[in-house]
Motif scaffolding. Structure first.
Motif, mmCIF file in Angstrom:
data_model
loop_
_atom_site.group_PDB
_atom_site.id
_atom_site.type_symbol
_atom_site.label_atom_id
_atom_site.label_comp_id
_atom_site.label_asym_id
_atom_site.label_seq_id
_atom_site.Cartn_x
_atom_site.Cartn_y
_atom_site.Cartn_z
ATOM 1 N N LEU A 122 7.877 -1.209 -4.577
ATOM 2 C CA LEU A 122 7.341 -0.492 -3.424
ATOM 3 C C LEU A 122 8.460 0.329 -2.794
ATOM 4 O O LEU A 122 9.332 -0.190 -2.116
ATOM 5 N N ARG A 123 8.414 1.625 -3.038
ATOM 6 C CA ARG A 123 9.423 2.521 -2.493
ATOM 7 C C ARG A 123 8.950 3.066 -1.153
ATOM 8 O O ARG A 123 7.800 3.512 -1.026
ATOM 9 N N LYS A 124 9.817 3.028 -0.161
ATOM 10 C CA LYS A 124 9.474 3.464 1.181
ATOM 11 C C LYS A 124 10.240 4.739 1.534
ATOM 12 O O LYS A 124 11.430 4.842 1.240
ATOM 13 N N ILE A 125 9.545 5.672 2.153
ATOM 14 C CA ILE A 125 10.154 6.943 2.550
ATOM 15 C C ILE A 125 10.169 6.991 4.071
ATOM 16 O O ILE A 125 9.113 7.028 4.713
ATOM 17 N N GLY A 126 11.350 6.949 4.664
ATOM 18 C CA GLY A 126 11.463 6.943 6.121
ATOM 19 C C GLY A 126 11.287 8.337 6.697
ATOM 20 O O GLY A 126 12.029 9.263 6.351
ATOM 21 N N VAL A 127 10.281 8.515 7.555
ATOM 22 C CA VAL A 127 10.007 9.800 8.203
ATOM 23 C C VAL A 127 9.676 9.548 9.677
ATOM 24 O O VAL A 127 9.318 8.440 10.060
ATOM 25 N N PRO A 128 9.777 10.579 10.530
ATOM 26 C CA PRO A 128 9.353 10.406 11.923
ATOM 27 C C PRO A 128 7.883 10.004 11.990
ATOM 28 O O PRO A 128 7.067 10.473 11.190
ATOM 29 N N THR A 129 7.528 9.180 12.942
ATOM 30 C CA THR A 129 6.163 8.676 13.056
ATOM 31 C C THR A 129 5.146 9.797 13.166
ATOM 32 O O THR A 129 4.085 9.750 12.531
ATOM 33 N N PHE A 130 5.443 10.837 13.933
ATOM 34 C CA PHE A 130 4.455 11.880 14.162
ATOM 35 C C PHE A 130 4.152 12.690 12.893
ATOM 36 O O PHE A 130 3.118 13.346 12.805
ATOM 37 N N LEU A 131 5.050 12.636 11.901
ATOM 38 C CA LEU A 131 4.811 13.354 10.652
ATOM 39 C C LEU A 131 4.050 12.519 9.632
ATOM 40 O O LEU A 131 3.515 13.059 8.663
ATOM 41 N N ARG A 132 4.003 11.225 9.857
ATOM 42 C CA ARG A 132 3.463 10.321 8.845
ATOM 43 C C ARG A 132 2.005 10.618 8.511
ATOM 44 O O ARG A 132 1.545 10.364 7.403
ATOM 45 N N GLN A 133 1.259 11.170 9.480
ATOM 46 C CA GLN A 133 -0.144 11.443 9.265
ATOM 47 C C GLN A 133 -0.426 12.883 8.846
ATOM 48 O O GLN A 133 -1.580 13.297 8.757
ATOM 49 N N GLU A 134 0.618 13.655 8.601
ATOM 50 C CA GLU A 134 0.434 15.041 8.187
ATOM 51 C C GLU A 134 -0.134 15.107 6.767
ATOM 52 O O GLU A 134 0.447 14.562 5.824
ATOM 53 N N ALA A 135 -1.252 15.805 6.637
ATOM 54 C CA ALA A 135 -1.888 15.923 5.314
ATOM 55 C C ALA A 135 -0.964 16.617 4.322
ATOM 56 O O ALA A 135 -0.920 16.277 3.139
ATOM 57 N N GLY A 136 -0.205 17.608 4.808
ATOM 58 C CA GLY A 136 0.694 18.343 3.921
ATOM 59 C C GLY A 136 1.782 17.468 3.334
ATOM 60 O O GLY A 136 2.218 17.681 2.193
ATOM 61 N N LEU A 137 2.231 16.487 4.096
ATOM 62 C CA LEU A 137 3.250 15.566 3.606
ATOM 63 C C LEU A 137 2.683 14.717 2.472
ATOM 64 O O LEU A 137 3.354 14.481 1.452
ATOM 65 N N MET A 138 1.468 14.246 2.645
ATOM 66 C CA MET A 138 0.807 13.475 1.594
ATOM 67 C C MET A 138 0.597 14.331 0.346
ATOM 68 O O MET A 138 0.764 13.868 -0.786
ATOM 69 N N ASP A 139 0.231 15.587 0.556
ATOM 70 C CA ASP A 139 0.014 16.499 -0.586
ATOM 71 C C ASP A 139 1.311 16.711 -1.370
ATOM 72 O O ASP A 139 1.300 16.790 -2.604
ATOM 73 N N ALA A 140 2.426 16.812 -0.630
ATOM 74 C CA ALA A 140 3.715 17.014 -1.291
ATOM 75 C C ALA A 140 4.066 15.824 -2.173
ATOM 76 O O ALA A 140 4.539 15.989 -3.310
ATOM 77 N N LEU A 141 3.826 14.621 -1.671
ATOM 78 C CA LEU A 141 4.105 13.410 -2.446
ATOM 79 C C LEU A 141 3.197 13.323 -3.668
ATOM 80 O O LEU A 141 3.656 13.035 -4.784
ATOM 81 N N LYS A 142 1.924 13.600 -3.479
ATOM 82 C CA LYS A 142 0.970 13.500 -4.591
ATOM 83 C C LYS A 142 1.297 14.497 -5.689
ATOM 84 O O LYS A 142 1.179 14.196 -6.887
ATOM 85 N N SER A 143 1.724 15.691 -5.298
ATOM 86 C CA SER A 143 2.068 16.717 -6.285
ATOM 87 C C SER A 143 3.211 16.251 -7.183
ATOM 88 O O SER A 143 3.174 16.435 -8.410
ATOM 89 N N VAL A 144 4.227 15.611 -6.573
ATOM 90 C CA VAL A 144 5.361 15.096 -7.359
ATOM 91 C C VAL A 144 4.890 14.016 -8.325
ATOM 92 O O VAL A 144 5.275 13.998 -9.507
ATOM 93 N N LEU A 145 4.040 13.123 -7.865
ATOM 94 C CA LEU A 145 3.575 12.019 -8.708
ATOM 95 C C LEU A 145 2.679 12.514 -9.835
ATOM 96 O O LEU A 145 2.747 12.004 -10.962
ATOM 97 N N GLN A 146 1.862 13.506 -9.565
ATOM 98 C CA GLN A 146 0.999 14.066 -10.616
ATOM 99 C C GLN A 146 1.832 14.726 -11.706
ATOM 100 O O GLN A 146 1.530 14.591 -12.896
ATOM 101 N N THR A 147 2.877 15.425 -11.297
ATOM 102 C CA THR A 147 3.753 16.092 -12.270
ATOM 103 C C THR A 147 4.559 15.079 -13.078
ATOM 104 O O THR A 147 4.765 15.243 -14.285
ATOM 105 N N SER A 148 4.987 14.010 -12.410
ATOM 106 C CA SER A 148 5.837 13.011 -13.062
ATOM 107 C C SER A 148 5.059 12.070 -13.972
ATOM 108 O O SER A 148 5.630 11.489 -14.904
ATOM 109 N N PHE A 149 3.761 11.891 -13.707
ATOM 110 C CA PHE A 149 2.940 10.967 -14.503
ATOM 111 C C PHE A 149 1.662 11.668 -14.976
ATOM 112 O O PHE A 149 0.557 11.366 -14.510
#
Length: 545
Positions: A122-149
């Motif tokens: 379980l890898r944790k990414i530390g970010v400010p609380t107010f950014l944690r719910q940003e849809a764009g942040l989730m999209d950025a993570l998903k894009s990396v995972l889709q490319t990597s797997f």
């Protein structure tokens, strides 16, 4: 050539590439074919396994059952160790994508604070609380995972404990997890609600220093920078800080006093928290610019004679005696702005923080105009005094159910016409306001909400709002998954909850330390109250014309 070598060679010829995960899967496949799970040692495992029954240990119960005879399947030797290695290359890609998004959308955030950590599973990414719910942040993570797997069978969204907030993803190959990343907030050692009081106080100070100008967040931060250089009136008290900044606007003397716990004071004045608190800065600025802080009547009064204006953000003095968070005084008297009870994004309007029967009964009486059955008093007191969690929950369930059952017989709750429900609604609103302000008069309720604000108006205009939305009052009893009782005040027509009264206990295990009852608002109630406030402003404006 061994079977596993042959399989790897064939895989390489087909794919033209290979990685460690593929090797693990192929080795496991070969070992299964060769029957490593059927060895004599594994077959004899259950007969050789010792009983775990034993004598009672200090502080615990003895084991009274043997373990199951069946044995879980083993992984190949060394397989588990290899499987738990951190993928540094993937971490770097995830970190880079996260920082890229943050840099583009929140330039105030210190990118060095953003890190990837945790165990390999379980890898944790530390970010400010107010950014944690940003849809764009989730999209950025998903894009990396889709490319990597590219061959993953699924990339599933992970949710926070509230079951509604996405916080990360898990990459799967069948039932097996290939990678798991979640965004975790950093900076949890500050109380943002208390700090918001200081931010609002600083914004009000800026406004009084220059009433004709728009307040900016940079001006607010400058005030906090100035107050950090002032002497501490509580320098001998390591638990709190008490500082005052003084200025002049013409002949008027203006002061801003902030008193906070040491940790929250540091969160207020240390620039490293600016990004984490950015929404509170936006809300404070929006409030002082959007409301008539210095209205015509106050300006006229201030123009007559030299005035002394005091803005006080006190989060530590007499916390139990008042629920006022920010005060504004002119020549020692409260202004129309007066006292502010700030709900900085919190849904809690008030609470009863003890198991005292009279306080619980009083809270429910204030809310609904009825008291719980007196026959429930003794069981409640007994359960609380014995501090037995199960008994307290059961007693709380009985009290909450009794109130709802009694309200079900009230004719006002069975009428469809909102006009017939006015008295009941006003009683409930009185109870909510009392819970929020402690019964103090003239307290203005302000809610900071996602960079904006709402003034929570509980006055007569709320009746007009209820009529406009065809409101139909309902009260419902329910329980949490752990059995804690709740009373929901709802709009039956659209099934939305306005207010929730809930119980919880403090303490670990089956012995409790304390009982609390919370009165909480929802975003729907905030919306209705905001409409009421705007209606009142519109009416006042028309009267002035």
């Amino acid at each position: 050539m061994a079977n596993w070598e042959k399989l790897i060679e064939e895989h390489y010829e087909k794919k033209g590439k290979i990685d460690a995960r593929t090797i693990y899967e192929l080795v496991e496949q070969v070992l299964l074919e060769e029957g490593y799970q059927d060895s004599d040692i594994i077959k004899k495992h259950s007969s050789m396994r010792l009983s775990t029954k034993g004598t009672k240990k200090a502080g615990g119960e003895p084991f009274d059952e043997d373990p199951p005879k069946a044995r879980s399947k083993s992984a190949p030797a060394g397989f588990g160790v290899l499987e738990e290695e951190v993928d540094a290359e993937l971490d770097a890609k995830v970190l880079a994508a996260t920082k890229e998004f943050v840099k583009a959308n929140s330039p105030d955030v210190n990118l060095e604070d953003i890190t990837v950590y945790g165990d390999p599973k379980l890898r944790k990414i530390g970010v400010p609380t107010f950014l944690r719910q940003e849809a764009g942040l989730m999209d950025a993570l998903k894009s990396v995972l889709q490319t990597s797997f590219p061959d993953a069978t699924a990339i599933n969204t992970l949710l926070a404990t509230d079951k509604s907030t996405p916080i990360g993803y898990v990459v799967k190959s069948g039932k097996r997890n290939l990678a798991k990343y979640v965004y975790k907030p950093f900076g949890k050692n500050i109380n943002k609600g208390d700090i918001a009081e200081g931010i609002l106080g600083a914004a009000l100070y800026v406004k009084f220093m220059n009433p004709e100008s728009k307040v900016t967040d940079s001006a607010v931060k400058k005030v906090l920078e100035m107050i950090s250089a002032k002497p501490d009136a509580a320098e001998n008290n390591p638990k709190k800080v008490d500082k005052t900044l003084k200025g002049k606007n013409g002949v008027d003397e203006i002061s801003f006093r902030v008193a906070l716990s040491t940790g929250n004071y540091e969160g207020l004045v240390d620039p490293k928290w600016h990004s984490e608190l950015s929404n509170h800065y936006k809300s404070a600025v929006a409030y002082v610019n959007g409301e008539a802080i210095v209205d015509e009547a106050m300006q006229l009064e201030m123009d007559k004679n030299p005035n002394v204006i005091e803005v006080i953000s006190d989060g530590v003095s007499d916390q139990t005696g008042t629920k006022v968070d920010v005060q504004v005084k002119v020549d020692g008297k409260f202004t129309k702005l007066g006292s502010i009870s700030l709900k900085a994004g919190s849904k809690t309007m008030g609470q009863v923080g003890s198991g005292d029967w009279n306080k619980l009964s009083g809270l429910l009486s204030d809310m609904f105009g009825v008291k719980p059955d007196s026959a429930l008093e003794e069981p409640w007191k007994t359960a609380v005094s014995n501090r037995e969690k199960a008994a307290v929950i059961a007693a709380g369930q009985a009290v909450y159910k009794d109130i709802v059952d009694e309200l079900a017989t009230d004719p006002e709750f069975r009428r469809d016409n909102p006009e017939d429900q006015v008295d009941v609604i006003q009683s409930i609103m009185y109870g909510v306001r009392k819970a929020a302000t402690g019964g103090e008069k003239g307290v203005l309720l302000v809610d900071f909400d996602g960079g904006d604000y709402k003034v929570l108006n509980f006055d007569d205009k709320l009746e007009e709002v209820f009529e406009r939305v065809d409101f139909e009052l309902g009260v419902e009893y329910t329980q949490s998954g752990s059995g804690f009782p709740k009373i929901l005040i709802k709009d039956v027509g659209n099934k939305k909850t306005l207010i929730e009264i809930r119980m919880r206990v403090e303490g670990k295990g089956e012995t409790i330390k304390n009982v609390r009852h919370y009165v909480e608002k929802t975003s729907y109630l905030g919306k209705l109250l905001d409409i009421a406030e705007r209606l009142e402003k519109k009416e006042d404006s028309q009267e002035e014309k």
